[in-house]
Design a protein around this motif. Structure first.
Motif, PDB file in Angstrom:
ATOM      1  N   ASN A   6     -25.036  21.340   3.407  1.00  0.00           N
ATOM      2  CA  ASN A   6     -24.267  21.465   4.642  1.00  0.00           C
ATOM      3  C   ASN A   6     -23.129  22.471   4.464  1.00  0.00           C
ATOM      4  O   ASN A   6     -22.812  23.210   5.389  1.00  0.00           O
ATOM      5  CB  ASN A   6     -23.712  20.097   5.058  1.00  0.00           C
ATOM      6  N   HIS A  10     -24.103  25.001   7.378  1.00  0.00           N
ATOM      7  CA  HIS A  10     -23.350  24.671   8.594  1.00  0.00           C
ATOM      8  C   HIS A  10     -22.055  23.945   8.242  1.00  0.00           C
ATOM      9  O   HIS A  10     -21.878  22.778   8.595  1.00  0.00           O
ATOM     10  CB  HIS A  10     -24.191  23.799   9.532  1.00  0.00           C
ATOM     11  N   ASN A  12     -18.487  22.266   8.168  1.00  0.00           N
ATOM     12  CA  ASN A  12     -17.688  21.690   9.249  1.00  0.00           C
ATOM     13  C   ASN A  12     -16.539  22.596   9.671  1.00  0.00           C
ATOM     14  O   ASN A  12     -16.181  22.631  10.848  1.00  0.00           O
ATOM     15  CB  ASN A  12     -17.168  20.312   8.848  1.00  0.00           C
ATOM     16  N   GLU A  17     -23.445  22.103  12.387  1.00  0.00           N
ATOM     17  CA  GLU A  17     -24.770  22.437  12.919  1.00  0.00           C
ATOM     18  C   GLU A  17     -24.951  22.019  14.378  1.00  0.00           C
ATOM     19  O   GLU A  17     -25.551  22.742  15.173  1.00  0.00           O
ATOM     20  CB  GLU A  17     -25.844  21.771  12.061  1.00  0.00           C
ATOM     21  N   ASP A  18     -24.453  20.873  14.755  1.00  0.00           N
ATOM     22  CA  ASP A  18     -24.673  20.354  16.103  1.00  0.00           C
ATOM     23  C   ASP A  18     -23.711  20.920  17.138  1.00  0.00           C
ATOM     24  O   ASP A  18     -23.875  20.682  18.334  1.00  0.00           O
ATOM     25  CB  ASP A  18     -24.573  18.825  16.096  1.00  0.00           C
ATOM     26  N   ASN A  19     -22.735  21.670  16.709  1.00  0.00           N
ATOM     27  CA  ASN A  19     -21.730  22.224  17.621  1.00  0.00           C
ATOM     28  C   ASN A  19     -22.227  23.555  18.196  1.00  0.00           C
ATOM     29  O   ASN A  19     -22.490  24.493  17.454  1.00  0.00           O
ATOM     30  CB  ASN A  19     -20.422  22.447  16.853  1.00  0.00           C
ATOM     31  N   GLU A  22     -20.279  26.619  16.981  1.00  0.00           N
ATOM     32  CA  GLU A  22     -20.205  26.961  15.565  1.00  0.00           C
ATOM     33  C   GLU A  22     -19.972  28.470  15.476  1.00  0.00           C
ATOM     34  O   GLU A  22     -20.581  29.252  16.215  1.00  0.00           O
ATOM     35  CB  GLU A  22     -21.511  26.573  14.877  1.00  0.00           C
TER      36      GLU A  22
END
Length: 80
Positions: A6, A10, A12, A17-19, A22
């Motif tokens: 991670n 991606h 934080n 990843e889910d944003n 990003e």
């Protein structure tokens, strides 16, 4: 995704990843992946103080470095 993976794919501090916002996704959507200087300006501003709160000023100075370099190169190209 493992924590180590991670941090590579991606992190934080770049949005995760889910944003949909990003940093890499935004830069690609704006076409900044074609300009390393502007990509880095956005990257360092977006993460200023998030990855490491003690380095917020350093991140902003890095953004300023890339922006100044872009301006100088553009001036050289435009004005010789």
């Amino acid at each position: 995704m493992t924590e180590n993976n991670n941090m590579v794919n991606h992190p934080n501090h770049y949005g995760g990843e889910d944003n949909p916002y990003e940093v890499i996704k935004v830069c690609e959507a704006w076409g900044l992946h074609l300009d390393a200087y502007l990509f880095n300006v956005v990257k360092y501003i977006a993460r200023a103080g998030i990855k490491d709160p003690a380095k917020e000023l350093e991140d902003l100075k890095k953004a300023s470095f890339y922006l100044d370099r872009k301006i100088k190169n553009l001036e050289k190209w435009l004005f010789g």
